[in-house]
Design a protein around this motif. Structure first.
Motif, PDB file in Angstrom:
ATOM      1  N   ASP A 175       0.833  -1.205   0.000  1.00  0.00           N
ATOM      2  CA  ASP A 175       0.000   0.000   0.000  1.00  0.00           C
ATOM      3  C   ASP A 175       0.870   1.258   0.000  1.00  0.00           C
ATOM      4  O   ASP A 175       0.583   2.226  -0.719  1.00  0.00           O
ATOM      5  CB  ASP A 175      -0.920  -0.004   1.218  1.00  0.00           C
ATOM      6  N   VAL A 176       1.927   1.249   0.804  1.00  0.00           N
ATOM      7  CA  VAL A 176       2.826   2.416   0.850  1.00  0.00           C
ATOM      8  C   VAL A 176       3.503   2.613  -0.497  1.00  0.00           C
ATOM      9  O   VAL A 176       3.656   3.742  -0.984  1.00  0.00           O
ATOM     10  CB  VAL A 176       3.890   2.227   1.960  1.00  0.00           C
TER      11      VAL A 176
ATOM     12  N   ASP B 204       0.769   3.984  -3.065  1.00  0.00           N
ATOM     13  CA  ASP B 204       0.091   5.253  -2.744  1.00  0.00           C
ATOM     14  C   ASP B 204       1.129   6.360  -2.505  1.00  0.00           C
ATOM     15  O   ASP B 204       1.800   6.367  -1.471  1.00  0.00           O
ATOM     16  CB  ASP B 204      -0.770   5.081  -1.500  1.00  0.00           C
TER      17      ASP B 204
ATOM     18  N   ASP C 151       0.648   9.254  -1.598  1.00  0.00           N
ATOM     19  CA  ASP C 151       0.230  10.136  -0.506  1.00  0.00           C
ATOM     20  C   ASP C 151       0.019   9.362   0.787  1.00  0.00           C
ATOM     21  O   ASP C 151      -0.682   9.814   1.695  1.00  0.00           O
ATOM     22  CB  ASP C 151      -1.059  10.859  -0.910  1.00  0.00           C
ATOM     23  N   HIS C 152       0.620   8.187   0.888  1.00  0.00           N
ATOM     24  CA  HIS C 152       0.446   7.348   2.084  1.00  0.00           C
ATOM     25  C   HIS C 152       1.082   8.030   3.292  1.00  0.00           C
ATOM     26  O   HIS C 152       2.105   8.730   3.189  1.00  0.00           O
ATOM     27  CB  HIS C 152       1.076   5.975   1.836  1.00  0.00           C
ATOM     28  N   GLU C 153       0.450   7.785   4.437  1.00  0.00           N
ATOM     29  CA  GLU C 153       0.943   8.409   5.665  1.00  0.00           C
ATOM     30  C   GLU C 153       2.362   7.969   6.010  1.00  0.00           C
ATOM     31  O   GLU C 153       3.145   8.745   6.571  1.00  0.00           O
ATOM     32  CB  GLU C 153      -0.008   8.055   6.819  1.00  0.00           C
ATOM     33  N   ALA C 154       2.700   6.744   5.655  1.00  0.00           N
ATOM     34  CA  ALA C 154       4.063   6.278   5.941  1.00  0.00           C
ATOM     35  C   ALA C 154       5.086   7.086   5.148  1.00  0.00           C
ATOM     36  O   ALA C 154       6.188   7.384   5.640  1.00  0.00           O
ATOM     37  CB  ALA C 154       4.175   4.795   5.600  1.00  0.00           C
ATOM     38  N   ARG C 155       4.725   7.417   3.898  1.00  0.00           N
ATOM     39  CA  ARG C 155       5.622   8.276   3.118  1.00  0.00           C
ATOM     40  C   ARG C 155       5.788   9.626   3.792  1.00  0.00           C
ATOM     41  O   ARG C 155       6.886  10.184   3.850  1.00  0.00           O
ATOM     42  CB  ARG C 155       5.089   8.455   1.703  1.00  0.00           C
ATOM     43  N   HIS C 156       4.662  10.189   4.279  1.00  0.00           N
ATOM     44  CA  HIS C 156       4.745  11.473   4.984  1.00  0.00           C
ATOM     45  C   HIS C 156       5.616  11.363   6.230  1.00  0.00           C
ATOM     46  O   HIS C 156       6.358  12.293   6.568  1.00  0.00           O
ATOM     47  CB  HIS C 156       3.343  11.948   5.365  1.00  0.00           C
ATOM     48  N   ALA C 157       5.563  10.212   6.885  1.00  0.00           N
ATOM     49  CA  ALA C 157       6.383  10.010   8.085  1.00  0.00           C
ATOM     50  C   ALA C 157       7.869  10.013   7.738  1.00  0.00           C
ATOM     51  O   ALA C 157       8.696  10.597   8.449  1.00  0.00           O
ATOM     52  CB  ALA C 157       5.997   8.695   8.761  1.00  0.00           C
TER      53      ALA C 157
ATOM     54  N   ARG D 140       9.140  11.509   5.141  1.00  0.00           N
ATOM     55  CA  ARG D 140       9.484  12.892   4.776  1.00  0.00           C
ATOM     56  C   ARG D 140       9.675  13.740   6.024  1.00  0.00           C
ATOM     57  O   ARG D 140      10.593  14.583   6.082  1.00  0.00           O
ATOM     58  CB  ARG D 140       8.382  13.481   3.888  1.00  0.00           C
ATOM     59  N   ARG D 141       8.805  13.539   7.026  1.00  0.00           N
ATOM     60  CA  ARG D 141       8.945  14.309   8.268  1.00  0.00           C
ATOM     61  C   ARG D 141      10.256  13.957   8.976  1.00  0.00           C
ATOM     62  O   ARG D 141      10.924  14.835   9.538  1.00  0.00           O
ATOM     63  CB  ARG D 141       7.757  14.041   9.191  1.00  0.00           C
TER      64      ARG D 141
END
Length: 442
Positions: free
Chosen positions: A269-270, A273, A275-281, A283-284
């Protein structure tokens, strides 16, 4: 143009008298032999004149008196006078005749320093004159000649070969210890002076701002997916070990398989996607790392500790030697191999610049102007320094030795003065005797 002049009474810096440099001893011995032969011939001519004079005088004293005898006697007498006078003049240049300190003799030993100053001034006025030199350089069309020479491939290869020899000689003359010290202080030392964390943080922040960290995010996810794909057995075993011992075996296998499938599905899924939240994590995390590297003292200190450990390692301490060894070998190989990229490039650039100089009138004019300007500047500002070498060198010479060396160089030609003095004197005496006999009969 500055001229070098030596003060007449300069007691502050007395000249140190030294040995006069000269030619090879064999050459000097040959010159001395030739000089003695010419001196002997001139002296012999004078002796012949004296013998003739004495013989004529003896015959006349015994009653033999005739016109021809008086004529010969007059010629021999005048030849003796002329030969002695010219012997005196030539000898007086280099030493006191017969060792007698007659005034105005031994001119070269006494006037050696003045001669050096005069020669220095003469060279400066007539050879290092700024106008004369610039006119000569300008009329020589030096840029055009250089361009024509450089544009020939054979000559360009000569330039490449000599440049290679020079580079190889320079590299071989460098002490490896000195080169390693320079690399250690100027390369590695300068690299360790600033703190590494803040620049690294700014670099990372710049990559984030430019969107250049997305490949890192994707590479992280791809790496995780590739690792998970081959870890099913390890995940099942790990979960099985952590399940209570009383749990049934099928339950433990079922939980392990279920957990593994969920992990695989999560990674997929990561990966799919953007825009997956794990990707954002991720990046953060990268953004926070960039921030901490720039401003977090704890992070900065940890990086500095890592830097200190790395710089103290054996690999880094041996790095300068390795760098110089590989660099010097590469330079020597390139300098000595006619087919190397370096030698080939030097050859091509030489021909290219030669063609440009030869065909580009504006470039030739510019080079000629710069060349004549440089020559004029050197002549106007440093000709005095060049000519002073002459006077200062002459001042250091020993007076007697200098006179002897000069006599060896020009003494043979000066003996012709003695030849001419004896012969011309004899002829003049005979002419005078003849005229007197015709006019007065005596």
């Amino acid at each position: 143009m500055g001229k070098h002049t030596r003060p007449d009474n300069d007691d502050t810096a007395p000249a140190v008298r030294g040995t006069v440099p000269g030619p090879d001893p064999l050459v000097e011995a040959e010159r001395r032999r030739v000089l003695r032969r010419y001196q002997a011939f001139a002296t012999g001519l004078l002796v012949v004149a004296a013998i003739i004079f004495l013989t004529c005088s003896f015959l006349q004293s015994r009653g033999y008196d005739s016109g021809w005898l008086g004529l010969v006697r007059a010629g021999a007498e005048a030849g003796m006078v002329g030969g002695i006078a010219d012997w005196f003049a030539v000898t007086a240049l280099f030493r006191h005749p017969l060792g007698i300190p007659i005034p105005h003799t031994a001119l070269l030993p006494r006037q050696k320093d003045k001669l050096g100053d005069t020669l220095s001034e003469f060279v400066g006025d007539n050879f290092l004159n700024a106008q004369l030199i610039t006119e000569k350089v300008s009329s020589a069309n030096i840029p055009e000649r250089i361009g024509g020479w450089m544009s020939q491939w054979d000559n360009a290869r000569v330039v490449s070969r000599e440049a290679g020899r020079l580079l190889a000689a320079v590299v071989r003359d460098i002490d490896p210890a000195d080169a390693e010290a320079i690399i250690r202080s100027q390369v590695i030392g300068r690299a360790t002076e600033p703190k590494w964390a803040p620049p690294a943080g700014r670099l990372l922040q710049g990559l984030i701002d430019d969107g250049k960290t997305e490949p890192v995010v994707q590479a992280t996810i791809t790496w995780a997916r590739r690792k998970i794909d081959g870890m099913e057995e390890s995940v099942v075993t790990m979960i099985d070990d952590r399940m209570p011992q009383w749990a049934p075996r099928f339950a433990r296998d079922l939980v392990g398989e279920r957990v593994y499938k969920e992990i695989v599905k999560f990674i997929e899924d990561v990966d799919r996607d953007p825009d997956h939240e794990a990707r954002h994590a991720i990046r953060r995390f990268i953004a926070q790392l960039a921030e901490d590297l720039q401003h977090d003292e704890g992070m900065i200190e940890r990086v500095e500790g890592l830097k200190a450990d790395m710089m103290a390692s054996t690999a880094v301490q041996e790095l300068p030697g390795g760098i110089w060894a590989s660099t010097s070998k590469a330079l020597l190989d390139a300098a000595e191999d006619p087919a190397s990229a370096l030698r080939t490039k030097v050859t091509e650039l030489t021909v290219e610049w030669g063609v440009r100089i030869r065909t580009d009138h504006g470039l030739r004019t510019s080079l000629d102007r710069r060349l004549t300007g440089a020559v004029k500047f050197l002549a106007e500002n440093y000709s005095g320094e060049v000519t002073s070498i002459i006077s200062e060198t002459v001042q250091r010479w020993d007076a007697k030795e200098a006179a002897d060396k000069i006599e060896l160089m020009v003494g043979k030609d000066l003996q012709f003065i003695r030849f001419n003095g004896t012969i011309v004197g004899a002829l003049a005496g005979m002419v005078i005797y003849t005229v007197n006999y015709v006019l007065f009969g005596v």
